[in-house]
Design an enzyme around this catalytic site. Sequence first.
Site, PDB file in Angstrom:
ATOM      1  N   GLU A 270      43.867  42.604  47.649  1.00  0.00           N
ATOM      2  CA  GLU A 270      43.363  42.164  48.699  1.00  0.00           C
ATOM      3  C   GLU A 270      43.953  41.270  49.729  1.00  0.00           C
ATOM      4  O   GLU A 270      44.061  40.227  49.969  1.00  0.00           O
ATOM      5  CB  GLU A 270      42.024  40.994  48.152  1.00  0.00           C
TER       6      GLU A 270
ATOM      7  N   GLU B  16      38.437  29.528  40.113  1.00  0.00           N
ATOM      8  CA  GLU B  16      38.024  30.312  41.378  1.00  0.00           C
ATOM      9  C   GLU B  16      38.436  30.009  42.492  1.00  0.00           C
ATOM     10  O   GLU B  16      37.663  29.401  43.529  1.00  0.00           O
ATOM     11  CB  GLU B  16      36.184  30.073  41.198  1.00  0.00           C
TER      12      GLU B  16
ATOM     13  N   TYR C  84      31.603  43.111  46.623  1.00  0.00           N
ATOM     14  CA  TYR C  84      30.598  42.215  45.927  1.00  0.00           C
ATOM     15  C   TYR C  84      29.402  42.240  46.572  1.00  0.00           C
ATOM     16  O   TYR C  84      28.311  42.087  45.984  1.00  0.00           O
ATOM     17  CB  TYR C  84      31.062  40.722  45.952  1.00  0.00           C
TER      18      TYR C  84
ATOM     19  N   GLN D 299      44.601  32.367  37.854  1.00  0.00           N
ATOM     20  CA  GLN D 299      42.943  32.081  37.550  1.00  0.00           C
ATOM     21  C   GLN D 299      42.888  31.895  35.898  1.00  0.00           C
ATOM     22  O   GLN D 299      41.737  31.197  35.600  1.00  0.00           O
ATOM     23  CB  GLN D 299      42.141  33.215  37.906  1.00  0.00           C
TER      24      GLN D 299
HETATM   25  C1  GBH Z   1      37.759  38.396  44.734  1.00  0.00           C
HETATM   26  O1  GBH Z   1      37.829  38.127  46.224  1.00  0.00           O
HETATM   27  C2  GBH Z   1      39.112  37.928  44.223  1.00  0.00           C
HETATM   28  O2  GBH Z   1      40.069  39.361  43.875  1.00  0.00           O
HETATM   29  C3  GBH Z   1      39.162  37.303  42.948  1.00  0.00           C
HETATM   30  O3  GBH Z   1      40.372  36.612  42.645  1.00  0.00           O
HETATM   31  C4  GBH Z   1      38.018  36.086  43.038  1.00  0.00           C
HETATM   32  O4  GBH Z   1      37.959  35.196  41.731  1.00  0.00           O
HETATM   33  C5  GBH Z   1      36.699  37.023  43.068  1.00  0.00           C
HETATM   34  O5  GBH Z   1      36.740  37.765  44.337  1.00  0.00           O
HETATM   35  C6  GBH Z   1      35.561  36.100  43.060  1.00  0.00           C
HETATM   36  O6  GBH Z   1      35.388  35.422  44.346  1.00  0.00           O
HETATM   37  O7  GBH Z   1      35.189  34.384  52.196  1.00  0.00           O
HETATM   38  O8  GBH Z   1      33.628  33.417  53.496  1.00  0.00           O
HETATM   39  O9  GBH Z   1      35.434  34.852  54.544  1.00  0.00           O
HETATM   40  C7  GBH Z   1      36.496  38.350  46.943  1.00  0.00           C
HETATM   41  C8  GBH Z   1      36.900  38.206  48.048  1.00  0.00           C
HETATM   42  C9  GBH Z   1      35.222  37.027  48.798  1.00  0.00           C
HETATM   43  C10 GBH Z   1      36.406  38.631  50.378  1.00  0.00           C
HETATM   44  C11 GBH Z   1      34.237  36.861  50.086  1.00  0.00           C
HETATM   45  C12 GBH Z   1      35.430  38.253  51.403  1.00  0.00           C
HETATM   46  C13 GBH Z   1      33.905  37.080  52.290  1.00  0.00           C
HETATM   47  C14 GBH Z   1      33.258  35.703  53.001  1.00  0.00           C
HETATM   48  N1  GBH Z   1      35.930  38.102  49.012  1.00  0.00           N
HETATM   49  N2  GBH Z   1      34.949  37.192  51.484  1.00  0.00           N
HETATM   50  S1  GBH Z   1      34.410  34.474  53.237  1.00  0.00           S
END
Ligand code: GBH
Length: 485
Positions: free
Chosen positions: A173, A432, A311, A23
């Site tokens: 993750e 992203e 988040y 990233q």
């Molecule tokens: C993180 O993941 C990552 O580790 C990071 O690299 C990234 O930049 C950051 O978040 C911001 O996005 O995806 O529609 O199924 C966060 C991961 C994102 C996992 C949302 C669960 C749920 C909805 N999460 N996701 S969806």
Amino acid sequence: MANKISSRLPKDFLWGFATASFQIEGSTQVDGRGKSIWDDFSKKPGKTLDGRDGDVATDSYRLWKDDLDLLVSYGVKSYRFSIAWSRIIPLGGRNDPVNEAGIRFYSNLIDNLLARGIIPFVTLYHWDLPQGLEDRYGGWLNKEEIVKDYVNYAKICFERFGNRVKNWLTFNEPWCISVHGYGHGVFAPGRSSDRTRCPEGDTSTEPWLVGHNVILAHAYASKLYREEFKQAQGGQIGITLNGDWALPYDDSPESASRGSDADLLTFADPIYLGHYPEYLKEMLGSRLPTFTAEELHVVKGSSEFYGMNTYTTNLCMAGGDNEFQGKVKYTFTRPDGTQLGTQAHCAWLQDYAPGFRQLLNYLYKRYRKPIYVTENGFAVKDENNKPVEEALSDYDRVHYFQGTTSSLLSAVVEDGVDIRGYFAWSLMDNFEWADGYVTRFGVTYVDYETQKRYPKDSARFVCQWFKENIEKDESSESAAGPSAP
Ligand code: GBH
């Protein structure tokens, strides 16, 4: 003063910001780096929102000293970053050559962080598998090969950096690696049953297989560290899992009782408790791979702490056929039509801090492990369309961090949750993933034309907050100088 101390975070609490190699680094063809699965994937039409790739990103491979200065100016105690496997072993495999230039890059970074008093918190795998392994044997789908190759890569990192790195994360993750990479096909390698997206793949089996193999790779690398390095190097090793809190949509019986199980428990239960969750076994039947007794022995207890990326909070209702959500439906809209919180730029994220505190409590009660919050952050709506000066006043992000930091403090001082660290995502705006450069998560604004970095209000808020809310280290203060008694 004395009785105020208990209302603060402990003095050795680690805080800082997080990033990930693909990233931020760019310089994808420099100093012998091999390709990762994100290189070509991000270049394929339609894979990123703005059609842009990671070739430049925030140019941090070249500008790492600027990033370091930024961290120093923020006064952080720790920095979470990831190592790109394909810089260390360009082709990826256990019999492939090691790239000294790649080693040197991270070694320098680590030395310079330490010289500035910043503790490195290192992720070994943040989604950028060497393309060589994908081509050679199908990457994460191939248990026999990938587990050995990953363990070999981890071993090299322990050998070369472990005298200075005391905090290791094996993976970032696994849920995203599996579900986004092999279910929805929106992340590299982009496999899916959806033939409009992908010529091959099987959403009903591959994500579970990949998840299983990631757990094994994690477990064997962790075993290796604990058996051969931990004692001499004095560090710790764990994994980072994503998981968001879930609240019942309303008080009807269909309102999901186990809303957040899917992302939370799939990986955490095997790793901390030694078995897949019951609901998952029922839902998948024979599609869920099984561990041998020997493997289970290695998997159970393989993470020394709980690495937590979180988040948001979802309102949940039973129903739907999304297996990756455990067949529950998510929404942010309450029955009365109001929203749970402020909407972020991305659809999946709203600001709801009470959920953060509840999740910390839930995970601590369930697994009884010290927690490091390894990611937590917010993308302000339409920030990408604003002129820099306006984007720097990122009120929604400040509000988000106000909420989560105060929830964090309550969880520690009122609820007694053992939380050892907190990393906001992210040090700066960056690539992203499928959103390209459209969605910005940084506390630092990056002008992608000039690569200039500008601290946003949220950076000031987070830094100030941690300075005020961590117990002062009297001993090191007096050791550092002749200051007041
Ligand atoms: C993180 O993941 C990552 O580790 C990071 O690299 C990234 O930049 C950051 O978040 C911001 O996005 O995806 O529609 O199924 C966060 C991961 C994102 C996992 C949302 C669960 C749920 C909805 N999460 N996701 S969806």
